[in-house]
Design a protein around this motif. Structure first.
Motif, PDB file in Angstrom:
ATOM      1  N   GLY A  42      35.694  36.543  40.055  1.00 61.30           N
ATOM      2  CA  GLY A  42      34.529  36.989  40.819  1.00 61.30           C
ATOM      3  C   GLY A  42      33.825  38.194  40.226  1.00 61.30           C
ATOM      4  N   VAL A  43      34.172  38.558  38.989  1.00 67.56           N
ATOM      5  CA  VAL A  43      33.577  39.718  38.321  1.00 67.56           C
ATOM      6  C   VAL A  43      32.684  39.221  37.182  1.00 67.56           C
ATOM      7  N   ILE A  44      31.436  39.669  37.190  1.00 69.56           N
ATOM      8  CA  ILE A  44      30.522  39.341  36.094  1.00 69.56           C
ATOM      9  C   ILE A  44      29.905  40.628  35.552  1.00 69.56           C
ATOM     10  N   LYS A  45      29.375  40.507  34.336  1.00 67.75           N
ATOM     11  CA  LYS A  45      28.641  41.617  33.730  1.00 67.75           C
ATOM     12  C   LYS A  45      27.231  41.119  33.449  1.00 67.75           C
ATOM     13  N   GLN A  46      26.243  41.897  33.895  1.00 64.47           N
ATOM     14  CA  GLN A  46      24.842  41.568  33.651  1.00 64.47           C
ATOM     15  C   GLN A  46      24.152  42.768  33.002  1.00 64.47           C
ATOM     16  N   ARG A  47      23.246  42.461  32.104  1.00 67.20           N
ATOM     17  CA  ARG A  47      22.434  43.514  31.499  1.00 67.20           C
ATOM     18  C   ARG A  47      21.301  43.895  32.440  1.00 67.20           C
ATOM     19  N   ARG A  66      29.620  36.040  44.068  1.00 64.82           N
ATOM     20  CA  ARG A  66      29.921  34.669  44.478  1.00 64.82           C
ATOM     21  C   ARG A  66      28.581  33.975  44.684  1.00 64.82           C
ATOM     22  N   ARG A  67      28.328  32.990  43.834  1.00 71.57           N
ATOM     23  CA  ARG A  67      27.042  32.281  43.844  1.00 71.57           C
ATOM     24  C   ARG A  67      26.680  31.813  45.252  1.00 71.57           C
ATOM     25  N   LEU A 100      36.041  42.638  48.555  1.00 71.60           N
ATOM     26  CA  LEU A 100      34.627  42.554  48.922  1.00 71.60           C
ATOM     27  C   LEU A 100      34.189  41.138  49.273  1.00 71.60           C
ATOM     28  N   LEU A 101      34.626  40.160  48.478  1.00 73.59           N
ATOM     29  CA  LEU A 101      34.210  38.785  48.739  1.00 73.59           C
ATOM     30  C   LEU A 101      34.881  38.220  49.989  1.00 73.59           C
TER      31      LEU A 101
END
Length: 124
Positions: A42-47, A66-67, A100-101
């Protein structure tokens, strides 16, 4: 989709001049499947773009995601300051993702009221 930022991420974004619109754009990209790095659990990295510039020399954000339901901006850093997060930090973010989710509506409302998180107001 509800989008939130933690108190510490809010301080980072305010200091760096990152507007909520830019955070919304990062989540819109993620929702469309354009995730810069899926770090698992559930962890992503975005610029994030530096104000007035592009994303390449800008910032990186760690998002609990979470989409279609929830996204929490939890950490941000300038690409010029560090390349990535450490393994122990990733483990901590994955634990945080579980918490959190797993929050229900009442939990989220309580966290907003006590100032732990802030909902991003957008027109999406």
């Amino acid at each position: 989709m509800r989008i939130f930022k933690t108190k510490s991420f809010s301080r980072f974004a305010d200091r760096e001049g990152i507007e909520d619109d830019e955070l919304y754009r990062a989540i819109t990209r993620a929702e469309a499947g354009r995730i810069d790095a899926d770090m698992g659990g559930g962890v992503i990295k975005q610029r994030l773009a530096r104000p007035g510039q592009g994303k390449s020399g800008g910032y990186r954000s760690i998002i609990i995601f979470r989409r279609g339901t929830k996204a929490f901006f939890v950490y941000g850093f300038a690409k010029s300051e560090r390349d990535n997060i450490r393994t122990d930090e990733l483990k901590a973010f994955r634990k945080l993702a579980d918490q959190l989710l797993g929050m229900n509506g009442a939990d989220i409302l309580a966290a907003i009221k006590n100032g732990t998180i802030k909902e991003i107001d957008y027109h999406g």
